[in-house]
Design a protein around this motif. Structure first.
Motif, PDB file in Angstrom:
ATOM      1  N   ALA A  66      -6.636  12.882  -9.802  1.00  0.00           N
ATOM      2  CA  ALA A  66      -7.212  11.576  -9.479  1.00  0.00           C
ATOM      3  C   ALA A  66      -6.124  10.607  -9.012  1.00  0.00           C
ATOM      4  O   ALA A  66      -6.313   9.845  -8.047  1.00  0.00           O
ATOM      5  CB  ALA A  66      -7.944  11.014 -10.694  1.00  0.00           C
ATOM      6  N   LEU A  67      -4.965  10.618  -9.678  1.00  0.00           N
ATOM      7  CA  LEU A  67      -3.870   9.746  -9.258  1.00  0.00           C
ATOM      8  C   LEU A  67      -3.369  10.102  -7.870  1.00  0.00           C
ATOM      9  O   LEU A  67      -3.078   9.222  -7.051  1.00  0.00           O
ATOM     10  CB  LEU A  67      -2.725   9.819 -10.280  1.00  0.00           C
ATOM     11  N   ILE A  68      -3.276  11.389  -7.586  1.00  0.00           N
ATOM     12  CA  ILE A  68      -2.845  11.817  -6.248  1.00  0.00           C
ATOM     13  C   ILE A  68      -3.862  11.387  -5.203  1.00  0.00           C
ATOM     14  O   ILE A  68      -3.507  10.922  -4.114  1.00  0.00           O
ATOM     15  CB  ILE A  68      -2.616  13.343  -6.224  1.00  0.00           C
ATOM     16  N   ALA A  69      -5.153  11.522  -5.515  1.00  0.00           N
ATOM     17  CA  ALA A  69      -6.196  11.122  -4.565  1.00  0.00           C
ATOM     18  C   ALA A  69      -6.145   9.619  -4.292  1.00  0.00           C
ATOM     19  O   ALA A  69      -6.247   9.181  -3.132  1.00  0.00           O
ATOM     20  CB  ALA A  69      -7.565  11.518  -5.106  1.00  0.00           C
ATOM     21  N   VAL A  70      -5.950   8.804  -5.324  1.00  0.00           N
ATOM     22  CA  VAL A  70      -5.864   7.356  -5.133  1.00  0.00           C
ATOM     23  C   VAL A  70      -4.607   7.005  -4.339  1.00  0.00           C
ATOM     24  O   VAL A  70      -4.626   6.104  -3.494  1.00  0.00           O
ATOM     25  CB  VAL A  70      -5.904   6.624  -6.499  1.00  0.00           C
ATOM     26  N   GLY A  71      -3.507   7.721  -4.585  1.00  0.00           N
ATOM     27  CA  GLY A  71      -2.292   7.502  -3.806  1.00  0.00           C
ATOM     28  C   GLY A  71      -2.495   7.816  -2.340  1.00  0.00           C
ATOM     29  O   GLY A  71      -2.021   7.087  -1.455  1.00  0.00           O
ATOM     30  N   CYS A  72      -3.208   8.885  -2.050  1.00  0.00           N
ATOM     31  CA  CYS A  72      -3.511   9.225  -0.650  1.00  0.00           C
ATOM     32  C   CYS A  72      -4.408   8.158  -0.019  1.00  0.00           C
ATOM     33  O   CYS A  72      -4.244   7.823   1.167  1.00  0.00           O
ATOM     34  CB  CYS A  72      -4.162  10.604  -0.571  1.00  0.00           C
ATOM     35  N   ARG A  81      -5.107   3.465   3.563  1.00  0.00           N
ATOM     36  CA  ARG A  81      -5.326   2.018   3.730  1.00  0.00           C
ATOM     37  C   ARG A  81      -4.158   1.386   4.490  1.00  0.00           C
ATOM     38  O   ARG A  81      -4.366   0.517   5.342  1.00  0.00           O
ATOM     39  CB  ARG A  81      -5.498   1.359   2.357  1.00  0.00           C
ATOM     40  N   ALA A  82      -2.936   1.808   4.217  1.00  0.00           N
ATOM     41  CA  ALA A  82      -1.779   1.288   4.941  1.00  0.00           C
ATOM     42  C   ALA A  82      -1.869   1.659   6.422  1.00  0.00           C
ATOM     43  O   ALA A  82      -1.618   0.817   7.296  1.00  0.00           O
ATOM     44  CB  ALA A  82      -0.489   1.829   4.334  1.00  0.00           C
ATOM     45  N   ALA A  83      -2.248   2.890   6.709  1.00  0.00           N
ATOM     46  CA  ALA A  83      -2.379   3.309   8.103  1.00  0.00           C
ATOM     47  C   ALA A  83      -3.495   2.535   8.800  1.00  0.00           C
ATOM     48  O   ALA A  83      -3.350   2.116   9.958  1.00  0.00           O
ATOM     49  CB  ALA A  83      -2.655   4.818   8.165  1.00  0.00           C
ATOM     50  N   GLN A  84      -4.612   2.326   8.090  1.00  0.00           N
ATOM     51  CA  GLN A  84      -5.725   1.579   8.680  1.00  0.00           C
ATOM     52  C   GLN A  84      -5.324   0.141   8.973  1.00  0.00           C
ATOM     53  O   GLN A  84      -5.653  -0.401  10.027  1.00  0.00           O
ATOM     54  CB  GLN A  84      -6.925   1.638   7.721  1.00  0.00           C
ATOM     55  N   ARG A  85      -4.573  -0.490   8.062  1.00  0.00           N
ATOM     56  CA  ARG A  85      -4.101  -1.861   8.292  1.00  0.00           C
ATOM     57  C   ARG A  85      -3.165  -1.914   9.486  1.00  0.00           C
ATOM     58  O   ARG A  85      -3.210  -2.854  10.279  1.00  0.00           O
ATOM     59  CB  ARG A  85      -3.356  -2.392   7.071  1.00  0.00           C
ATOM     60  N   SER A  99       3.499  10.215  -7.124  1.00  0.00           N
ATOM     61  CA  SER A  99       4.579  10.702  -7.995  1.00  0.00           C
ATOM     62  C   SER A  99       4.110  10.844  -9.433  1.00  0.00           C
ATOM     63  O   SER A  99       4.377  11.861 -10.091  1.00  0.00           O
ATOM     64  CB  SER A  99       5.762   9.736  -7.942  1.00  0.00           C
ATOM     65  N   ILE A 100       3.409   9.838  -9.922  1.00  0.00           N
ATOM     66  CA  ILE A 100       2.909   9.921 -11.302  1.00  0.00           C
ATOM     67  C   ILE A 100       1.892  11.045 -11.447  1.00  0.00           C
ATOM     68  O   ILE A 100       1.888  11.767 -12.445  1.00  0.00           O
ATOM     69  CB  ILE A 100       2.306   8.565 -11.740  1.00  0.00           C
ATOM     70  N   GLY A 101       1.040  11.224 -10.445  1.00  0.00           N
ATOM     71  CA  GLY A 101       0.072  12.313 -10.494  1.00  0.00           C
ATOM     72  C   GLY A 101       0.746  13.676 -10.578  1.00  0.00           C
ATOM     73  O   GLY A 101       0.335  14.542 -11.366  1.00  0.00           O
ATOM     74  N   LEU A 102       1.804  13.861  -9.784  1.00  0.00           N
ATOM     75  CA  LEU A 102       2.522  15.137  -9.836  1.00  0.00           C
ATOM     76  C   LEU A 102       3.205  15.338 -11.191  1.00  0.00           C
ATOM     77  O   LEU A 102       3.227  16.450 -11.727  1.00  0.00           O
ATOM     78  CB  LEU A 102       3.557  15.199  -8.706  1.00  0.00           C
ATOM     79  N   LEU A 103       3.753  14.268 -11.753  1.00  0.00           N
ATOM     80  CA  LEU A 103       4.390  14.375 -13.067  1.00  0.00           C
ATOM     81  C   LEU A 103       3.376  14.694 -14.164  1.00  0.00           C
ATOM     82  O   LEU A 103       3.645  15.502 -15.060  1.00  0.00           O
ATOM     83  CB  LEU A 103       5.132  13.081 -13.401  1.00  0.00           C
ATOM     84  N   SER A 141       0.823  -1.210   0.000  1.00  0.00           N
ATOM     85  CA  SER A 141       0.000   0.000   0.000  1.00  0.00           C
ATOM     86  C   SER A 141       0.857   1.260   0.000  1.00  0.00           C
ATOM     87  O   SER A 141       0.568   2.223  -0.727  1.00  0.00           O
ATOM     88  CB  SER A 141      -0.925   0.017   1.212  1.00  0.00           C
ATOM     89  N   ILE A 142       1.915   1.262   0.786  1.00  0.00           N
ATOM     90  CA  ILE A 142       2.788   2.440   0.837  1.00  0.00           C
ATOM     91  C   ILE A 142       3.492   2.645  -0.498  1.00  0.00           C
ATOM     92  O   ILE A 142       3.570   3.761  -1.017  1.00  0.00           O
ATOM     93  CB  ILE A 142       3.794   2.314   1.995  1.00  0.00           C
ATOM     94  N   LYS A 143       4.001   1.562  -1.084  1.00  0.00           N
ATOM     95  CA  LYS A 143       4.687   1.690  -2.377  1.00  0.00           C
ATOM     96  C   LYS A 143       3.715   2.145  -3.472  1.00  0.00           C
ATOM     97  O   LYS A 143       4.072   2.973  -4.318  1.00  0.00           O
ATOM     98  CB  LYS A 143       5.359   0.384  -2.753  1.00  0.00           C
ATOM     99  N   ALA A 144       2.503   1.636  -3.452  1.00  0.00           N
ATOM    100  CA  ALA A 144       1.506   2.066  -4.434  1.00  0.00           C
ATOM    101  C   ALA A 144       1.174   3.542  -4.234  1.00  0.00           C
ATOM    102  O   ALA A 144       1.024   4.290  -5.208  1.00  0.00           O
ATOM    103  CB  ALA A 144       0.245   1.213  -4.324  1.00  0.00           C
ATOM    104  N   GLY A 145       1.074   3.971  -2.980  1.00  0.00           N
ATOM    105  CA  GLY A 145       0.790   5.376  -2.705  1.00  0.00           C
ATOM    106  C   GLY A 145       1.887   6.291  -3.215  1.00  0.00           C
ATOM    107  O   GLY A 145       1.626   7.326  -3.845  1.00  0.00           O
ATOM    108  N   ILE A 146       3.132   5.914  -2.975  1.00  0.00           N
ATOM    109  CA  ILE A 146       4.258   6.724  -3.452  1.00  0.00           C
ATOM    110  C   ILE A 146       4.253   6.796  -4.974  1.00  0.00           C
ATOM    111  O   ILE A 146       4.420   7.866  -5.560  1.00  0.00           O
ATOM    112  CB  ILE A 146       5.588   6.140  -2.928  1.00  0.00           C
TER     113      ILE A 146
END
Length: 175
Positions: free
Chosen positions: A132-138, A143-147, A115-119, A106-111
């Protein structure tokens, strides 16, 4: 009067000097067909023997067998490391392993998504797709924090049940 040097007679022409790096002994030994670099390398790098006697060492020295022995030693070391890793993974609780892998993914997917959203926003000026990419990354970070929190609560509750203390379990549910 001209500035040209006087011409020498044809019979006083001196023979041309040999190549600067080729000595006559090399030509006598039949080494004239070797390149200059090979001759210099032979002069600068001494033959290295293994053992006390260089003649015996050069006769029994087999570089292929040494390389094979090194490769076999590396393979054996890697196999031992893999065995240790598999033993360590067998000792880990399945819930802990699943939580760890899920959190890391989850953390790697978020990063990656952020990153892709910013690019996309920065280089292509596509605010909708980048946002949308930034929102899904957040959301992946959330999800990682919840787990993580869920796993910590389950561990705390399991520790409280193992100790026989109901106070710890109740404070875990209330907090």
């Amino acid at each position: 009067m001209s500035s040209d040097p006087p011409e020498e007679p044809a019979d006083s022409v001196e023979p041309a000097d040999p190549e600067p790096g080729v000595d006559e002994t090399a030509e006598a030994n039949g080494e004239e067909d070797r390149s200059y670099e090979e001759r210099v390398l032979d002069e600068l790098v001494p033959d290295i023997g293994v053992g006390d006697n260089e003649d015996e060492a050069s006769a029994t020295h087999d570089p292929d067998s040494e390389i094979e022995a090194e490769i076999e030693a590396e393979i054996e070391a890697e196999t031992d490391a893999e065995d240790e890793l598999s033993d360590a993974l067998e000792e880990i609780d399945d819930d802990l392993l699943n939580a760890f892998v899920g959190i890391v993914v989850s953390i790697k997917a978020g990063i990656l998504l952020i990153s892709i959203g910013l690019l996309v926003i920065g280089f292509r000026d596509m605010l909708t797709i980048g946002g949308a990419l930034i929102a899904v990354g957040c959301l992946a970070f959330a999800r990682a924090a919840q787990r993580y929190v869920t796993h910590e609560r389950a561990e705390t509750q399991a520790d409280g049940d193992n100790n026989g203390s109901d106070d710890t379990a109740e404070s875990g549910r209330n907090g």
